[in-house]
Write a protein that holds these residues in place. Structure first.
Motif, PDB file in Angstrom:
ATOM      1  N   MET A   1       0.854  -1.190   0.000  1.00 46.35           N
ATOM      2  CA  MET A   1       0.000   0.000   0.000  1.00 46.35           C
ATOM      3  C   MET A   1       0.887   1.237   0.000  1.00 46.35           C
ATOM      4  O   MET A   1       1.878   1.309   0.717  1.00 46.35           O
ATOM      5  CB  MET A   1      -0.907   0.019   1.230  1.00 46.35           C
ATOM      6  N   SER A   2       0.530   2.247  -0.829  1.00 55.74           N
ATOM      7  CA  SER A   2       1.338   3.457  -0.914  1.00 55.74           C
ATOM      8  C   SER A   2       1.150   4.306   0.331  1.00 55.74           C
ATOM      9  O   SER A   2       0.120   4.260   0.993  1.00 55.74           O
ATOM     10  CB  SER A   2       0.948   4.255  -2.167  1.00 55.74           C
ATOM     11  N   ASN A   3       2.174   5.095   0.615  1.00 52.01           N
ATOM     12  CA  ASN A   3       2.151   5.996   1.761  1.00 52.01           C
ATOM     13  C   ASN A   3       1.589   7.339   1.305  1.00 52.01           C
ATOM     14  O   ASN A   3       2.189   8.001   0.457  1.00 52.01           O
ATOM     15  CB  ASN A   3       3.573   6.156   2.302  1.00 52.01           C
ATOM     16  N   PRO A   4       0.443   7.771   1.837  1.00 50.71           N
ATOM     17  CA  PRO A   4      -0.163   9.021   1.357  1.00 50.71           C
ATOM     18  C   PRO A   4       0.665  10.253   1.667  1.00 50.71           C
ATOM     19  O   PRO A   4       0.416  11.319   1.106  1.00 50.71           O
ATOM     20  CB  PRO A   4      -1.509   9.055   2.099  1.00 50.71           C
ATOM     21  N   ALA A   5       1.673  10.129   2.547  1.00 49.19           N
ATOM     22  CA  ALA A   5       2.481  11.297   2.910  1.00 49.19           C
ATOM     23  C   ALA A   5       3.634  11.546   1.944  1.00 49.19           C
ATOM     24  O   ALA A   5       4.211  12.627   1.942  1.00 49.19           O
ATOM     25  CB  ALA A   5       3.034  11.133   4.327  1.00 49.19           C
ATOM     26  N   VAL A   6       3.978  10.577   1.119  1.00 45.60           N
ATOM     27  CA  VAL A   6       5.098  10.769   0.212  1.00 45.60           C
ATOM     28  C   VAL A   6       4.629  11.504  -1.040  1.00 45.60           C
ATOM     29  O   VAL A   6       3.437  11.485  -1.374  1.00 45.60           O
ATOM     30  CB  VAL A   6       5.763   9.429  -0.167  1.00 45.60           C
ATOM     31  N   PRO A   7       5.533  12.159  -1.761  1.00 42.81           N
ATOM     32  CA  PRO A   7       5.141  12.863  -2.987  1.00 42.81           C
ATOM     33  C   PRO A   7       4.524  11.917  -4.009  1.00 42.81           C
ATOM     34  O   PRO A   7       4.978  10.778  -4.181  1.00 42.81           O
ATOM     35  CB  PRO A   7       6.471  13.431  -3.492  1.00 42.81           C
ATOM     36  N   ARG A   8       3.505  12.390  -4.691  1.00 44.01           N
ATOM     37  CA  ARG A   8       2.856  11.598  -5.732  1.00 44.01           C
ATOM     38  C   ARG A   8       3.464  11.870  -7.105  1.00 44.01           C
ATOM     39  O   ARG A   8       3.213  11.129  -8.057  1.00 44.01           O
ATOM     40  CB  ARG A   8       1.347  11.900  -5.784  1.00 44.01           C
ATOM     41  N   HIS A   9       4.221  12.964  -7.218  1.00 43.45           N
ATOM     42  CA  HIS A   9       4.854  13.323  -8.485  1.00 43.45           C
ATOM     43  C   HIS A   9       6.301  13.710  -8.199  1.00 43.45           C
ATOM     44  O   HIS A   9       6.567  14.514  -7.298  1.00 43.45           O
ATOM     45  CB  HIS A   9       4.126  14.487  -9.160  1.00 43.45           C
ATOM     46  N   ILE A  10       7.230  13.161  -8.970  1.00 46.26           N
ATOM     47  CA  ILE A  10       8.657  13.425  -8.817  1.00 46.26           C
ATOM     48  C   ILE A  10       9.178  14.030 -10.116  1.00 46.26           C
ATOM     49  O   ILE A  10       8.853  13.547 -11.212  1.00 46.26           O
ATOM     50  CB  ILE A  10       9.424  12.131  -8.495  1.00 46.26           C
ATOM     51  N   LEU A  11      10.009  15.062  -9.984  1.00 47.58           N
ATOM     52  CA  LEU A  11      10.613  15.694 -11.160  1.00 47.58           C
ATOM     53  C   LEU A  11      12.093  15.384 -11.204  1.00 47.58           C
ATOM     54  O   LEU A  11      12.838  15.695 -10.265  1.00 47.58           O
ATOM     55  CB  LEU A  11      10.405  17.214 -11.118  1.00 47.58           C
ATOM     56  N   LEU A  12      12.548  14.773 -12.287  1.00 49.32           N
ATOM     57  CA  LEU A  12      13.968  14.569 -12.543  1.00 49.32           C
ATOM     58  C   LEU A  12      14.450  15.670 -13.473  1.00 49.32           C
ATOM     59  O   LEU A  12      13.933  15.820 -14.580  1.00 49.32           O
ATOM     60  CB  LEU A  12      14.203  13.204 -13.197  1.00 49.32           C
ATOM     61  N   ALA A  13      15.440  16.442 -13.043  1.00 46.37           N
ATOM     62  CA  ALA A  13      16.055  17.466 -13.886  1.00 46.37           C
ATOM     63  C   ALA A  13      17.369  16.898 -14.412  1.00 46.37           C
ATOM     64  O   ALA A  13      18.291  16.639 -13.646  1.00 46.37           O
ATOM     65  CB  ALA A  13      16.309  18.742 -13.089  1.00 46.37           C
ATOM     66  N   THR A  14      17.453  16.674 -15.714  1.00 42.51           N
ATOM     67  CA  THR A  14      18.619  16.027 -16.302  1.00 42.51           C
ATOM     68  C   THR A  14      19.147  16.834 -17.469  1.00 42.51           C
ATOM     69  O   THR A  14      18.375  17.432 -18.221  1.00 42.51           O
ATOM     70  CB  THR A  14      18.275  14.596 -16.770  1.00 42.51           C
ATOM     71  N   ASP A  15      20.477  16.839 -17.640  1.00 42.70           N
ATOM     72  CA  ASP A  15      21.074  17.485 -18.805  1.00 42.70           C
ATOM     73  C   ASP A  15      21.472  16.461 -19.863  1.00 42.70           C
ATOM     74  O   ASP A  15      22.154  16.786 -20.829  1.00 42.70           O
ATOM     75  CB  ASP A  15      22.276  18.346 -18.406  1.00 42.70           C
ATOM     76  N   THR A 175      11.406  13.990   7.371  1.00 44.83           N
ATOM     77  CA  THR A 175      12.218  12.920   6.800  1.00 44.83           C
ATOM     78  C   THR A 175      11.844  11.564   7.383  1.00 44.83           C
ATOM     79  O   THR A 175      11.578  10.594   6.668  1.00 44.83           O
ATOM     80  CB  THR A 175      13.710  13.188   7.064  1.00 44.83           C
ATOM     81  N   ALA A 176      11.827  11.485   8.723  1.00 48.73           N
ATOM     82  CA  ALA A 176      11.646  10.199   9.386  1.00 48.73           C
ATOM     83  C   ALA A 176      10.219   9.684   9.296  1.00 48.73           C
ATOM     84  O   ALA A 176       9.986   8.481   9.138  1.00 48.73           O
ATOM     85  CB  ALA A 176      12.069  10.319  10.848  1.00 48.73           C
ATOM     86  N   THR A 177       9.251  10.591   9.391  1.00 48.36           N
ATOM     87  CA  THR A 177       7.855  10.171   9.462  1.00 48.36           C
ATOM     88  C   THR A 177       7.219  10.013   8.091  1.00 48.36           C
ATOM     89  O   THR A 177       6.480   9.055   7.849  1.00 48.36           O
ATOM     90  CB  THR A 177       7.041  11.193  10.289  1.00 48.36           C
ATOM     91  N   ASP A 178       7.517  10.936   7.181  1.00 45.46           N
ATOM     92  CA  ASP A 178       6.818  10.968   5.897  1.00 45.46           C
ATOM     93  C   ASP A 178       7.595  10.323   4.756  1.00 45.46           C
ATOM     94  O   ASP A 178       7.072   9.473   4.034  1.00 45.46           O
ATOM     95  CB  ASP A 178       6.481  12.410   5.519  1.00 45.46           C
ATOM     96  N   LEU A 179       8.845  10.740   4.566  1.00 50.16           N
ATOM     97  CA  LEU A 179       9.573  10.339   3.369  1.00 50.16           C
ATOM     98  C   LEU A 179      10.216   8.955   3.489  1.00 50.16           C
ATOM     99  O   LEU A 179      10.217   8.182   2.534  1.00 50.16           O
ATOM    100  CB  LEU A 179      10.639  11.387   3.032  1.00 50.16           C
ATOM    101  N   PHE A 180      10.780   8.644   4.654  1.00 53.72           N
ATOM    102  CA  PHE A 180      11.495   7.381   4.814  1.00 53.72           C
ATOM    103  C   PHE A 180      11.083   6.694   6.116  1.00 53.72           C
ATOM    104  O   PHE A 180      11.890   6.495   7.021  1.00 53.72           O
ATOM    105  CB  PHE A 180      13.007   7.624   4.797  1.00 53.72           C
TER     106      PHE A 180
END
Length: 297
Positions: A1-15, A175-180
């Motif tokens: 099950m996904s964690n609702p606190a993590v970002p739903r959209h991620i942006l990769l900036a690449t050259d 960091t500890a609670t939401d992302l990881f």
């Protein structure tokens, strides 16, 4: 099950250079872990075209060199990312100033994380990822992940650098609670001498007093944080005398797969987000990947 606190959209900036491959691999791995949509963005700057591009433009009937650069960048980007068919992924090529464009796309696409790589001493055309990363760090209102190392597994150990301020309390909680929420968390604090050296008092005692003071401050800091009991149970502290940048640099050489987390503080008006000299030094010296978390993000 996904964690609702993590970002739903991620942006990769690449050259699209080879050094961005590590950032791409980490962005893909994180998007899978978080079940998030990944937007892979490359920015084509408005620059004078070189002789080879000019010849190609005339041969193909395109007058604008920027048009060719954008088309070439889109082909390369799609070749890089479209093999990742098991997650929602959108390649995107935009034209304009790099920093402004990255931040505009992140806002428009509701991205909760920006992922980028690093480079130093490169020509401006090669730097989303050198001087521009500094601008992204200062101006982004969402967490920015600066990738240095190969992405082998999800982050299992996260080191949160702290000065025991309100801003770093927010960083630890986010960091500890939401992302990881499943990673081992270490609260890192480098302390100096608690008082000037006094004649007859040796350095061993001074450092022992400094450690005792840091332990008291760390305990009070952790108690004041809003953390689940499961997080408190796996939270460890790393309190050490010395230069924080050099300590983290040495740690990274031995443990390259750890993630280092830094916080920024918010200042109103046009000044935006300030990283602070100590955090800037940590970002420059760290051998690990570094996540910069704006206060309030």
């Amino acid at each position: 099950m996904s964690n609702p606190a993590v970002p739903r959209h991620i942006l990769l900036a690449t050259d699209l250079s080879s050094r961005s491959d590590r950032a791409l691999d980490r962005a893909v791995l994180t998007a899978r872990q978080w079940q998030a949509r990944l937007i892979a963005l490359t920015v084509v700057e408005n620059e004078p075209i070189d002789a080879a591009t000019s010849v190609l433009a005339r041969a193909t009937g395109h007058i604008g060199g920027a048009h060719l650069r954008k088309a070439r960048a889109e082909r390369r980007l799609r070749a890089d990312v479209l093999g990742e068919t098991d997650l929602p992924l959108m390649p995107m090529v935009e034209q304009g100033p790099v920093t402004e464009t990255v931040l505009t796309v992140a806002n428009a696409e509701d991205c909760g994380l920006i992922v980028t790589g690093v480079a130093r001493n490169e020509a401006l055309s090669r730097v989303v990822l050198g001087s521009t990363v500094d601008a992204l760090v200062r101006r982004s209102t969402v967490p920015l992940l600066v990738v240095r190392n190969r992405a082998r597994v999800p982050y299992r150990h996260v080191i949160v650098a702290s000065d025991f301020s309100e801003s770093s309390r927010h960083t630890l909680q986010r960091t500890a609670t939401d992302l990881f929420p499943d990673a081992d968390i270490t609260l890192f604090h480098a302390f100096g001498n608690p008082y000037p050296a006094i004649g007859g008092v040796d350095q061993t005692k001074i450092r022992a007093d400094g450690l005792a003071q840091a332990e008291r401050e760390a305990e009070a800091f952790i108690q004041a944080c809003e953390l689940p009991e499961s997080t408190r149970a796996r939270l460890r502290t790393w309190l050490e005398h010395g230069d924080p940048g050099m300590l983290l640099n040495a740690h990274g050489q031995e443990h390259p797969d750890d993630l280092v987390v830094l916080g920024t503080r918010q200042r109103g008006g046009v000044l935006g987000l300030l990283l602070g000299s100590v955090a800037q030094r940590l970002l420059e010296l760290a051998e690990n990947d570094v996540l910069v978390v704006p206060n309030g993000a």
